[in-house]
Design a protein around this motif. Structure first.
Motif, short mmCIF file in Angstrom:
data_model
loop_
_atom_site.label_atom_id
_atom_site.label_comp_id
_atom_site.label_asym_id
_atom_site.label_seq_id
_atom_site.Cartn_x
_atom_site.Cartn_y
_atom_site.Cartn_z
N TRP A 1 0.82 -1.21 0.00
CA TRP A 1 0.00 0.00 0.00
C TRP A 1 0.86 1.27 0.00
CZ3 TRP A 1 -2.04 -4.01 3.35
CH2 TRP A 1 -1.18 -4.31 4.42
N ASP A 2 2.05 1.18 0.61
CA ASP A 2 2.95 2.34 0.64
C ASP A 2 3.37 2.76 -0.75
OD1 ASP A 2 2.98 1.59 3.20
OD2 ASP A 2 5.07 0.94 3.24
N GLU A 3 3.95 1.79 -1.46
CA GLU A 3 4.55 2.12 -2.74
C GLU A 3 3.49 2.49 -3.77
OE1 GLU A 3 5.52 -0.54 -1.01
OE2 GLU A 3 7.60 -0.06 -0.47
N VAL A 4 2.31 1.88 -3.66
CA VAL A 4 1.24 2.23 -4.58
C VAL A 4 0.91 3.71 -4.41
CG1 VAL A 4 -1.22 1.97 -4.94
CG2 VAL A 4 0.23 -0.03 -4.90
N ALA A 5 0.79 4.13 -3.17
CA ALA A 5 0.49 5.54 -2.92
C ALA A 5 1.64 6.42 -3.42
CB ALA A 5 0.26 5.77 -1.43
N ALA A 6 2.87 5.97 -3.16
CA ALA A 6 4.03 6.75 -3.59
C ALA A 6 4.07 6.85 -5.11
CB ALA A 6 5.32 6.12 -3.07
N THR A 7 3.76 5.74 -5.78
CA THR A 7 3.73 5.73 -7.24
C THR A 7 2.73 6.75 -7.77
OG1 THR A 7 4.32 3.40 -7.34
CG2 THR A 7 3.19 4.29 -9.24
N PHE A 8 1.55 6.72 -7.19
CA PHE A 8 0.53 7.65 -7.66
C PHE A 8 0.93 9.09 -7.34
CE2 PHE A 8 -3.49 9.84 -8.01
CZ PHE A 8 -4.01 9.28 -9.16
N ALA A 9 1.51 9.27 -6.16
CA ALA A 9 1.91 10.61 -5.76
C ALA A 9 3.03 11.13 -6.66
CB ALA A 9 2.38 10.62 -4.31
N ALA A 10 3.85 10.21 -7.19
CA ALA A 10 4.94 10.64 -8.06
C ALA A 10 4.45 10.89 -9.48
CB ALA A 10 6.04 9.58 -8.07
N GLY A 11 3.15 10.73 -9.70
CA GLY A 11 2.59 10.99 -11.01
C GLY A 11 2.91 9.91 -12.02
N ARG A 12 3.12 8.68 -11.54
CA ARG A 12 3.51 7.61 -12.44
C ARG A 12 2.33 6.74 -12.88
NH1 ARG A 12 8.94 6.15 -12.32
NH2 ARG A 12 8.55 3.93 -12.23
N ALA A 13 1.13 7.03 -12.40
CA ALA A 13 -0.02 6.23 -12.81
C ALA A 13 -1.22 7.13 -13.05
CB ALA A 13 -0.35 5.20 -11.73
N ALA A 14 -2.01 6.78 -14.06
CA ALA A 14 -3.14 7.62 -14.41
C ALA A 14 -4.36 7.34 -13.54
CB ALA A 14 -3.49 7.42 -15.88
N GLN A 15 -4.46 6.12 -13.02
CA GLN A 15 -5.58 5.77 -12.17
C GLN A 15 -5.15 4.61 -11.28
OE1 GLN A 15 -8.75 4.21 -14.60
NE2 GLN A 15 -7.39 2.89 -15.78
N GLY A 16 -5.96 4.32 -10.28
CA GLY A 16 -5.60 3.20 -9.42
C GLY A 16 -6.49 3.13 -8.20
N TRP A 17 -6.24 2.09 -7.40
CA TRP A 17 -6.98 1.94 -6.15
C TRP A 17 -6.06 2.35 -5.01
CZ3 TRP A 17 -6.92 -1.75 -9.99
CH2 TRP A 17 -8.17 -2.08 -10.59
N ILE A 18 -6.48 3.29 -4.20
CA ILE A 18 -5.62 3.83 -3.15
C ILE A 18 -6.39 3.85 -1.83
CG2 ILE A 18 -4.28 5.82 -2.38
CD1 ILE A 18 -3.05 5.00 -4.86
N TYR A 19 -5.73 3.46 -0.76
CA TYR A 19 -6.35 3.56 0.56
C TYR A 19 -6.59 5.03 0.90
CZ TYR A 19 -5.73 -1.35 1.74
OH TYR A 19 -5.83 -2.70 1.76
N GLY A 20 -7.76 5.29 1.46
CA GLY A 20 -8.19 6.66 1.69
C GLY A 20 -7.25 7.49 2.54
N GLU A 21 -6.56 6.85 3.51
CA GLU A 21 -5.70 7.64 4.37
C GLU A 21 -4.57 8.29 3.58
OE1 GLU A 21 -5.97 4.16 4.60
OE2 GLU A 21 -4.31 3.41 5.81
#
Lengths: 501, 67, 296, 278
Positions: free
Chosen positions: A314-334
């Motif tokens: 869950w960490d890296e998924v959030a980091a990936t999205f935050a780094a602008g590396r993915a256009a969409q995804g499932w992210i934990y709300g926190e």
């Protein structure tokens, strides 16, 4: 040969170095005396004077007591440790020693303590998914009962009915008594890059390619199409079509599949039936067609995910999205809050859109009818172990963190909401705008999401099924084979544990 | 040195190395465990486990005495 | 010869502490190993199970595979460390500019906490984040992703272990090489022996006790690797780097299968002890050999 | 004649080895100097900015400074204890003809071999329930960890020191005894001075191992005796592994060990030499 002439005699100096070193080190590491004043004092939640006297009065007999708790090191917990605990100590004279540690460590230590009845911890973090295991083993104190038995300890300001529906997960289903005071709650949502989805050029390119308008996906076909498109489009831009939380060896991938993907394909409760069976021929649905389709879809999305996907929790998924590396995804709300608002950690501030996860046909209707759910409602609470030796002081403390006065500030600092009223707070409303409606979604659509299934064998079964999911991710097994084998292993384990006859 | 028990003195028996009493006990235990594990894996379907126990105890006595 | 009583007195504190922190838990683990005990099973009590846990173990393919891959890892890592350590130690016996500096810096990895070693290598190898995958792709077109390819993950773990422990092996070998007597080597050179012959018939036999001791201590540690591997790969991709230490961890912690986990621990301990005992016997006899050789 | 170019070759070789050795540590430092937005930049090998917050936050946190102090106390206490015990034990094993001494030697070493996971439960029970006096428990105390770390450090220390003791000619003891020296005098006047480099190495390696230990510390401490390595695990959370701060704390944790290394590097090889002779 005399000792003095020994060639190594001179090297004796090394020995004398050790104490000197130790002292140097100790000197370096020692904190300057009185260097750290109680910094959080300024942030202390302002409580009306009448309440202060309640806390002080009720805590009179327990002055000087130290209560000890354990939790995962998360922003809500750290807020408790840094702000609420010192404030509570100031008002009551009850000291709170709060240990924050990693996710697996806090489980392990709390379970050891409660199982052995050692009474080290006076309050423990209960994640939503473990509560049924704890209840089965009678680890937790019945808080409703205790408040009834000791009215002098009941704060007039503490009210169970003020909490959101999430508190229901911490009630004993048969009696409705509460065993834990929620301290965090999130849903796992679908996020997308609003800036890209709104970009006319991107929209045009998408329309040309697929013949459809680019908008957030509501079905899995649309999701895959968008993912394919952005992976292609972002080839030289370090951008991929989706995140996938597909680390192998870590339960994160198991959770993404069984708590987010499988339910939105219509496979609920991990595919385990009411009488604890997994495989289709025994009445379960773990290796049913829907589950197989879901796993196939999810593993199939790996080709649209950035290379770190198979190392992503869950960490890296959030980091990936935050780094602008993915256009969409499932992210934990926190994580949504900081991704959308904190420029020191995120490159996509102000560019985050939030929506309900895509679902298969009929799943939303089932969720609305209360027969199913579309994703994971996660969070945790604090409870008091039966083995605690300072239950009264701990009860006061739990009410303290459950009182309305502390909620808004806490919510704004760490993106968690457990009281219905907190949604109306201006600070939260502001965050809601920044996240393009995460909090509105949590408030209005929250009931469509659900916590983990009420299994007393949560971690045990997870560990049995997870390796097969890992093997499906690496391609060692086809999704269909993986689920067939997982169902077989799950059935065997449930019999071995004594739950299935 | 006045050893009351000679068996703790190192000696050379049929084992390829010089051993004292502790060594021989240790070797016996190691072999006992090994026999049981292998038995459970390969032979238990045919012969019950207690045969392995007797076998390894006999072996242990031999090792202790003449090892 | 002094009275044995003083000797026992000097030894006593060590034995007492090890008995409390080592032997006592060991006995408890032996005891638990004979029970079925999982607090989250339908019955949370301990149920006597005889040798059933062990019976299950010898047929447990996950366990046996895990054992196998731990052994492969340990042998690969330790063998590479020995060869590298020996070669580097050889170079350190000679004088060259900057030697002290190099030797000091080289010992640095020894000082890093295993958990930090794992974290460091994870940062190094994480796709998208680490320079290793990036430059391997840029320079050689190599698709390096330890989240997908199991052989790459194993190789990376071996490399990490080499990075972490070769300094230790090197320093021990260096110490050994320095302390070898000079005369036999000079004599051999006079007799016209070539380098290989000197290495094969002089250096190796004379270093044998040290080589074996190093293998002993390194094998012992490599077989119970947890922190580094846990941080770097989590046992993935799939289950390809699920070493026995991590496997046991999974059984005992998240699964809370205390009985089975205890039995598994004991079996691993048993195998390690047997392996190390064989090495130990080899070391002892190698030393005796050496002593006799010197006398003869 | 060939000597000069060949040794220059060795320097070149060692420059290569040093780069390989240092690169992972350098990268740790690079990550510690980056903010989260800079993380996904693998191509940038040279770090020009410095995100000091990664260091400031843990260092200004009182609990974290506490972890460092705990680590210093525990590692130092353990290193001293282990060294003293190991000197006494190896002297006994080496100089007295004790029954089964080689078996005892082997047994002490087996203590290091156990896969730790399953042993944590009995240790937890032992520390939380058995070893307690009134309200005081061994759990979460410095002394508890100091004693526990003996389990893996003592075997190592005994292994190292045993050969050093064996390497000191017994004739020296005997000569001193003839002159009327007591055991204590022999130990302090002859054995310890002669074995000093080896003893120093033993102490330092024990210190490093104790400083670096994670699993036992994580299970057997709670608030008062937590160590810096357990603090590292706190950065792995649901809301994102804080790689920057984690790397920063790793760097901080590395510093004292580094200091040690710099001060004693001369003696490392000498210390081991003694041990390796026999």
């Amino acid at each position: 040969m005399s000792a003095n002439k020994h060639p190594l005699y001179a090297a004796r100096k090394a020995w004398t170095l050790v104490p000197a070193l130790v002292m140097t080190l100790a000197a370096c590491a020692a904190p300057p005396p009185a260097a750290a004043p109680a910094a959080p004092a300024a942030e202390q939640p302002a409580a009306p004077a009448a309440e202060m006297s309640f806390w002080a009065k009720a805590a009179e007999p327990y002055k000087g007591v130290t209560i000890r708790g354990i939790s995962e090191s998360t922003p809500p917990s750290n807020y408790v440790k840094d702000v609420l605990a010192p404030a509570f100590e100031k008002e009551t004279g009850i000291r709170v020693d709060f240990e924050t540690t990693s996710w697996d460590q806090q489980y392990d230590k709390a379970i050891k303590d409660m199982e052995a009845g050692t009474g080290i911890y006076d309050f423990v973090y209960i994640e939503q998914d473990i509560i049924y295991s704890y209840l089965k083993n009678n680890y937790l104190t019945n808080l409703t009962q205790m408040l009834k038995d000791k009215p002098e300890l009941a704060s007039p300001d503490f009210d169970i009915s003020k909490f959101t529906s999430f508190i229901n997960y911490f009630k004993d289903p048969s009696t409705g008594d509460v065993y834990g005071i929620p301290m965090e709650a999130f849903v796992k949502v679908y996020v997308y890059r609003k800036d890209l989805f709104d970009d006319p050029e991107v929209q045009k390119a998408f329309k040309e390619k697929t013949g459809r308008d680019l908008k957030p996906a509501t079905t899995f076909e649309e999701y895959a199409e968008i993912a394919d498109f952005f992976t292609e489009w972002g080839k030289d831009k370090e951008l991929w079509g989706t995140t996938v939380q597909a680390v192998t060896g870590h339960p994160a991938s198991f959770y993404e599949f069984f708590e987010t993907i499988a339910p939105s394909f219509g496979v609920y409760n991990w595919g385990i039936s009411q009488d604890y069976r997994a495989s289709v021929d025994k009445g379960g649905s773990l290796n049913g067609d829907k589950a197989k389709k879901a796993l196939e879809f999810w593993v199939g999305q790996l080709k649209n995910a950035p290379p770190e996907a198979t190392k992503s929790t869950w960490d890296e998924v959030a980091a990936t999205f935050a780094a602008g590396r993915a256009a969409q995804g499932w992210i934990y709300g926190e994580n949504v809050a900081w991704i959308a608002s904190d420029p020191t950690r995120s490159k996509v501030v102000g560019k985050v859109g939030v929506a309900l996860p895509p679902t298969a046909e009929g799943v939303i209707e089932e969720a609305k009818a209360g027969k199913g759910y579309i994703g994971y409602y996660d969070g945790g609470a604090f409870g008091i172990p039966v083995s605690s030796k300072n239950k009264e002081a701990a009860l006061l403390w739990l009410q303290y963190i459950g009182q309305p006065a502390v909620q808004p500030e806490w919510a704004a600092k760490s993106a968690r909401i457990v009281h219905t009223d907190t949604f109306n707070d201006p600070k939260v409303a502001e965050m809601d705008t920044q996240t393009n409606g995460y909090y509105t979604l949590l408030r209005e659509q929250g009931p469509l999401f659900a916590g983990a299934p009420p299994f007393p064998f949560h971690a045990q079964l997870r560990e049995v099924i997870a390796p097969f999911i890992y093997k499906a991710i690496t391609g060692e097994l086809s999704p269909s084979d993986a689920l067939d084998q997982a169902a077989k292993a799950a059935d065997e384990e449930l019999v071995k544990l004594g739950y299935a006859k | 040195m006045n050893d009351k028990n000679n068996s703790t003195k190192p000696r050379q028996g049929f084992l390829p190395i010089t051993t004292n009493l502790f060594d021989r006990v240790f070797i016996s235990v190691v072999i006992l465990v090994a026999i049981h594990l292998l038995w459970m894996r390969f032979l238990e379907a045919l012969l019950p486990l207690w045969i392995a126990t007797i076998l390894s105890l006999v072996l242990a006595v031999i090792i202790l005495k003449w090892g | 010869m002094q009275s044995p009583r003083t000797g026992w007195g000097l030894l006593a504190p060590t034995l007492i502490i090890l008995a409390i922190t080592g032997l006592l838990p060991f006995l408890y683990v032996v005891y638990v190993g004979f029970f079925d005990w999982n607090p989250f099973a339908a019955t949370k009590d301990m149920v006597f199970a005889g040798v059933n846990n062990y019976r299950r173990l010898v047929f447990d393919n996950d366990f046996l595979q895990s054992l196998g891959r731990t052994l492969v890892f340990a042998v690969c890592a330790v063998a590479s460390e020995l060869v590298l350590g020996f070669l580097l130690a050889q170079t350190l016996t000679k004088e060259f500019p900057g030697k002290t500096f190099f030797r000091t810096v080289f010992a640095l990895p020894l000082m890093v906490a295993p958990i930090a070693v794992g974290a460091t290598w994870r940062l190094l190898t994480m796709p998208g984040l680490g320079p290793l995958p990036y430059y391997l792709d840029k320079l050689f077109g190599l698709n390096y992703n330890i989240g997908i390819f199991s052989d790459q993950a194993t190789l990376t773990l071996v490399l990490m272990d080499i990075w972490h422990w070769t300094p230790f092996v090197t320093l021990v070998f260096l110490a050994g090489l320095i302390s070898l007597p000079k005369e036999p080597f000079e004599q051999a050179q006079v007799d016209g022996a070539n380098r290989w012959q000197i290495f094969r018939y002089l250096t190796v036999p004379m270093l044998m006790p040290i080589i074996l001791t190093t293998v002993f201590i390194r094998m012992m540690d490599a077989l119970r690797i947890v922190d580094e591997a846990w941080m770097l790969t989590n046992g993935g991709p799939g289950t390809s780097t699920l070493f026995i230490g991590i496997h046991i961890w999974r059984i005992v912690f998240p699964k809370t299968d205390y009985g089975y986990g205890s039995a598994m621990s004991l079996l691993v301990l048993y195998l390690t002890i047997v392996l190390c005992w064989l090495l130990f016997v080899a070391i002892t006899s190698a030393r005796q050999h050496e002593v006799e050789g010197m006398r003869g | 004649m060939r000597r000069v170019p060949r040794n220059i070759g060795l320097t070149v070789l060692w420059i290569g080895v040093t780069i390989l050795t240092l690169f992972p540590i350098y990268w740790l430092f690079v990550i510690s100097a980056r903010s989260r937005v800079e993380l996904f930049e693998p191509q940038r090998l040279i770090q020009t900015t410095f995100f000091a917050e990664n260091y400031i936050r843990p260092l200004s946190d009182r609990t974290f400074r506490g972890y460092i102090i705990n680590s210093v106390i525990i590692a130092t206490g353990n290193a001293l204890l282990v060294t003293i015990l190991a000197v006494a034990a190896t002297y006994a094993l080496s100089r007295y003809r004790l029954k089964g001494s080689s078996n005892i030697f082997f047994w002490t070493i087996t203590n290091r071999m156990a896969p730790p996971a399953a042993f944590l439960l009995p240790l937890f029970l032992l520390y939380a329930r058995v070893l307690k006096i009134g309200d005081w428990k061994m759990f979460d105390t410095h002394i508890g960890l100091i004693l526990l770390y003996c389990v893996f450090n003592l075997p190592f220390a005994i292994w190292l020191l045993k050969s050093i003791m064996d390497g000191i000619p017994i004739e020296l003891d005997e000569a001193a005894r003839v002159d009327g020296a007591t055991t204590r005098m022999v130990l302090f006047r002859i054995i310890i001075p002669l074995a000093a480099p080896g003893i120093a190495i033993t102490a330092i390696l024990s210190w490093v191992f104790a400083w670096n230990e994670y699993l036992f510390a994580a299970t057997l401490t709670s608030v008062t005796a937590r160590t810096i390595t357990t603090g590292l695990a706190e950065f792995v959370t649901v809301t994102g592994t804080n790689w920057g701060e984690m790397a920063a704390v790793s760097v901080i944790a590395l510093l004292p060990a580094l200091l040690f290394l710099a001060l004693v590097q001369k003696y490392i090889v000498i210390g081991l030499t003694f041990g390796a002779v026999k």
